[in-house]
Each structure stands twice: as C-alpha cells, then as structure tokens.
Scaffold this active site. Structure first.
Site, short mmCIF file in Angstrom:
data_model
loop_
_atom_site.label_atom_id
_atom_site.label_comp_id
_atom_site.label_asym_id
_atom_site.label_seq_id
_atom_site.Cartn_x
_atom_site.Cartn_y
_atom_site.Cartn_z
N GLU A 401 38.64 -28.72 -34.73
CA GLU A 401 39.22 -28.94 -36.06
C GLU A 401 40.49 -28.11 -36.23
O GLU A 401 41.48 -28.60 -36.78
CB GLU A 401 38.17 -28.55 -37.11
CG GLU A 401 38.59 -28.66 -38.56
CD GLU A 401 38.68 -30.09 -39.07
OE1 GLU A 401 38.34 -31.03 -38.32
OE2 GLU A 401 39.11 -30.28 -40.22
N THR A 533 46.71 -44.82 -44.19
CA THR A 533 46.32 -43.58 -43.50
C THR A 533 44.84 -43.59 -43.10
O THR A 533 44.40 -42.75 -42.32
CB THR A 533 46.64 -42.34 -44.36
OG1 THR A 533 46.50 -41.17 -43.56
CG2 THR A 533 45.71 -42.26 -45.57
#
Ligand SMILES: *[C@@H]1O[C@H](CO)[C@@H](O)[C@H](O)[C@H]1NC(C)=O
Ligand SMILES: *[C@@H]1O[C@H](CO)[C@@H](O)[C@H](O)[C@H]1NC(C)=O
Length: 541
Positions: A401, A533
């Site tokens: 992440e 997106t």
C-alpha cells in the site's frame, strides 16, 4: 571507499541516471513524434501465443465468476462480500455497490446471465433512501460511473448481449440504467448547494443539511465532472455538468495560489467550501489528489472542444511533476525506473509513494498518446517500471500500500533490501485488491503492444490468485512482504470487480472491445472510450 557511505553512492548514481533521463526528455521534446517510441524504449521481444492469451482471459473470467458467486451467496444485496466471515458489508452507502461496480466487467466478459441478474437488481434500487453516510466522490465514481458505463456499453457495442433470443423486457432493463442514473444524481445534487458551489464530501441523504464550514479535497471536487457531464450529454439536461464544472473552476484557477499552487499546476489538498480557497500546500498523485489530475486529461479525451483548458492544466501538472517530483532511486544493478515524490509545506519533496499513485504511469501514457508527445510516453513507461519494481521485489509478488525510497529513512531491517531494490516497505504493507499497477500495465501494453506488460499483469494475477483467493471470493491481505501475503483481511472491495478484473481481462482479450470498438488507444486513431477512475468505460462525446 571508506568514509563515503553507500547511500551517497546511491545518490550519485541516482543523479547520473537522472541527468541521462533528463537529456533524453529534452531530446525527445525536440523530436516529439518524429521517432517511434521503440527508439527510446525498445520492445522486449516477448510475444505470447494466441492460445496462451485465450487461456489467461478465461482464467480471469473464472476469477470473476468465483468472486461473483461468493458475493451472491454471502454478500448480496449488501455492498461487498466479507469472504472470511462469510457475510456482507455496507461500506458504500448500502445500495449494493458490488453489483453496480461489477456490471461493466460482466458485460465485457459477455456473461449474459450475470448481467441480467445485475440489471434486474439495479432497476429496483431506491436512490432516494439511504441510512448510511454518503461519500459524493465514491458514489459518483462507483454507482453513477458504473450505471452510465453499462448503459453506454449495452446501448453501443454490446447491444446484442441482452437481446439475443430474449423479449423486450431486457431492452427495457437497459434503459432503467439511465433512469436510475438520473434518480441518483437528483438525490445527490443538493450537496453542491454550498456557498462556493463546491460540494460537501459527506452527507446524510435524509437530513439534506448543507454545511458550508466543511472542507473537501481536490480529488473529491475534481473527480465528478466526467460522470456528471456524461449524464448531461445523455439526457440533454445541462444541470449536472454545470454543477460539476462550477466546482471544478476553483481548481482550474486557484484563488490563493501562494498557498494552493506550490508548483505550476500542482495543487494543495484541502479546499474550504465557504470561499473555495485552499487551506494547505501539500499533495501529489496519491490519495486525495490523484484522480483530479487523472480527469484533467480524460476530460480532454472525452471532448477536446469543451475541455481544452483541462488539458492545459494537465500539461502544467505533468511538466511540474517531471521537473520537481521526479526521483531516480539507485539499485544494484542500476535500472532506469523513476518514482514520483509527494510534496509538503515549503515545497520539500518526501520520497515516498503509494499503490494508489501507481496509476500515474498509465495516465502519462494516455496524455502522451492524446497529445502526441513522446516525452510523456517515455516518462510514463519509466513510472510503470518503478511501480513494477514494488511488485517484482516483493516476496508475495504484490506491491505494498505504501513504500519509500529516502536513503535517510530506511528502516534498519530493510537496509540490504533497499540497496538492492531501490525502495523499502513504508508503513502500510497490506494489499487491498487495488488496481493501479495493473491499470498502468494495461495502458503500457495498449501503447507499446509489448507483451512484457501482459506478462507482468499475469504474474500479478497469479500472485493475487495465490495469496488473496479464498473459498468464496477474494480478500485483502495484511502483509505483502511475506510470501503468503500474511493474514487474510476479510474484504472483497467492489473495485476488485470494476477495476482489477476488468484491466486484467482487457489486457488478455484480443477479440474484445478494444478491437471491436477501440476502448484502448489505437495510435493514430481517435479514442472512442475513456475510463473513469473506477475503470468504467464511458463513451466519448
Ligand atoms: C439551496 O440553499 C438555499 C438556502 O441556503 C435554499 O433556499 C435552496 O432551496 C437550496 N436549493 C436546493 C436545490 O437545495
Ligand atoms: C487460481 O487459484 C485456484 C485455486 O487455488 C486454482 O484452482 C487455479 O488454477 C488458479 N488459477 C491459475 C490461473 O493459476
């Protein structure tokens, strides 16, 4: 070399590589479009057999079916499946986010039974009722984007999917997608009724209470305009695009640039709803900024006539990114990948990045193709290489992440790892079924047709299939630095359906829409589709 620490050597090496890179950009600026991309970025020579491509596309479809079956058994009609505890979760307003986020991918995979199930459910949603807090950003990109995209696909290149051998009922179902999009936008639009016209980021639907003393961030403000504009163009009702464009104005022209625009085109993060002024100067291409930059060029793809200013704003941001945020970490042996840092107050650059920001390579490639400017293509491919490194060097085969590459901040237990690979795990090391690295591979493959990117996408899929797959669906995992991915974190995000599985499927689908209707970019031809997106393909104007 006693006295010259390794990290200084790394810095020197980095600087040399940076100058080689910079010279290349300068040269390419003069030569823009004069030489093919291969002259700067040679083809790897990797070529996949057709049968292998087909096998892989089928494996991705199987993963979709597996995830969908798990969701239907334990998660439906809630937003997402919690595959370990075998129940549903409502993290996205509770209208069944996985159904709406998942339908476009099921259409592209041509799964008519699944699509019919999804359409029937969507037709019945009551968007005027919601017990949960609503995020305007998430609801726009997942729900509005998902329904509009499915409408565009099912009334366009996939219009035969629901009609083959069926009665008119399915035809009617397809049209409920547009009706429901209007219903949703009508339920949400009061949120724009603030003093400045910048929408509230979060609200409860039943109270309709306007809070102008709140703040929103540039992604929350600047990632609405594609979906709301498409809705206006499909319905002929301009109110939706007017609302979104009015809010966007504060980002196209910053009222207090001394705070809000630390580099030309690169903005701060938070904006006040009362006066539209920026409240800070930190930011970058990661969370809360990311898709604002993404949509600037995508609006130009959508309609170059109306959105030229958006493109100019993207060019400013892209050029500032190359000039001020580029960072070339040193590796052994040296590689030519680049990372992009984040800026904080006083224009200092933090050498850290995130999985979320890894869409940037794909976005530069889209810009490079659209503007026919080689420097963005080359830079885009270098960025793709950077994010690829976070996957390739990870034991799990999946990037974390968050990561960093600041020689002064390397955790002591990662010194060796950093010197070899040029980055280290920084803080959050989990994987949440995010798409951005694979998304950039997809764009890199479309632009270069180099099967190396398909290979990387496949490696990523195999790693995810090995570590995140559960008996009923896929899950987030806690530790990408471990071969087994660590603990299974019990969430199958709806964007797993919308984004990861879609980009994976498209990269292995020669017969699919990018050839039928050119969803990807075909050099020299005008695009017909642009992804929002959330990876929902929207038909361009
Ligand atoms: C917007 O707010 C004003 C008062 O601040 C109110 O009179 C008006 O009805 C609101 N409009 C909508 C569409 O909610
Ligand atoms: C994905 O994982 C499942 C379950 O372990 C396995 O049966 C399947 O073969 C895997 N897919 C690929 C392409 O390896």
């Amino acid at each position: 070399m006693y006295g010259l620490p390794r990290r200084s050597r790394a810095l020197v090496m980095g600087l040399i590589l940076f100058f080689i890179g910079a010279t290349m950009y300068l040269k390419s600026e003069n030569l823009a479009a004069a030489a093919p991309l291969q002259a700067y970025y040679p083809h790897s020579g990797i070529r996949l057999e057709r049968s292998e491509v087909k096998f892989r596309a089928d494996a991705i479809k199987e993963a979709y079916q597996h995830s969908w079956d798990g969701y239907m058994e334990f998660g439906f009609p809630k937003d997402e499946l919690l595959p370990m505890s075998k129940r549903g979760g409502n993290s996205m307003s509770g209208w069944g986010a996985s159904v709406i986020d998942g339908i476009g991918t099921a259409v592209l995979m041509e799964l008519p039974e699944v699509v019919e199930e999804q359409l029937k459910f969507i037709a019945e949603i009551d968007y005027t009722k919601c017990e949960h807090q609503i995020s305007l950003f998430e609801t726009t990109i997942r729900y509005l984007g998902g329904m509009i995209s499915a409408y565009d696909l099912l009334t366009g290149p996939y219009s035969d999917l629901m009609e083959a051998g069926k009665d008119q009922k399915n035809h009617h179902l397809v049209h409920t997608l547009l009706r429901q999009s209007v219903a949703l936008a009508d339920a949400l639009k009061f949120s724009f009724n603030t003093t400045s016209g910048i929408p509230m980021p979060f609200f409860m639907l039943d109270s309709k209470r306007i809070k102008s003393d709140d703040i929103n961030n540039i992604a929350g403000i600047g990632t609405l305009v594609l979906e709301w504009t498409r809705l206006s163009d499909l319905t002929g009702d301009p109110q939706y695009t007017t609302l979104a464009q009015r809010a966007q104005e504060y980002l196209l022209k910053v009222e207090n640039p001394e705070i809000g625009e630390p580099f030309p085109g690169l903005l701060g993060t938070n904006v006040g709803l009362r006066d539209g002024k920026f409240l800070d100067s930190y930011g970058g291409w990661g969370a809360m900024g990311d898709s604002y930059y993404e949509y600037l060029i995508k609006m130009y793809v959508y309609d170059p006539r109306r959105f030229r200013r958006y493109m100019q704003r993207w060019v400013q941001a892209a050029d500032s990114t190359m000039t001020y945020l580029t960072s070339v970490p040193a590796t052994t042996p040296p590689s030519n990948f680049v990372f992009v840092g984040e800026y904080s107050h006083g224009r200092s650059i933090a050498l850290r990045g995130s999985h979320l920001a890894c869409f940037i390579g794909g976005n530069f490639l889209l810009g490079g193709q659209m503007l026919d400017n080689m420097k963005y293509n080359i830079y885009g491919l270098q960025l793709v290489d950077g994010c690829r490194a976070t996957y390739a060097n990870s034991r799990s085969g999946i990037g974390p992440e968050r990561f960093g590459w600041d020689p002064n901040l390397v955790p002591s237990n990662q010194k060796e790892f950093f010197e070899k690979n040029g980055w280290y795990y920084g803080g959050e090391i989990d994987y949440r079924l995010r798409p951005e690295v694979i998304e950039s591979y997809y764009h890199a493959w479309v632009v270069t047709k180099d099967d190396k990117y398909r290979q990387w996408a496949w490696e990523a899929f195999l790693a995810i299939n090995r570590t995140c797959r559960t008996e009923h669906g896929f899950t987030s995992v806690s530790d990408t630095s471990r071969e087994d991915g660590g603990r299974k974190d019990d969430k199958q995000e709806s964007f797993w359906f919308a984004e990861v599985l879609k980009y994976l499927f498209l990269i292995f689908n020669e017969e699919g829409i990018q050839f039928k209707e050119k969803i990807g970019f075909v050099p020299g031809e005008r695009q017909k589709w642009v992804f929002n997106t959330e990876a929902h393909p929207i038909r361009i104007y």
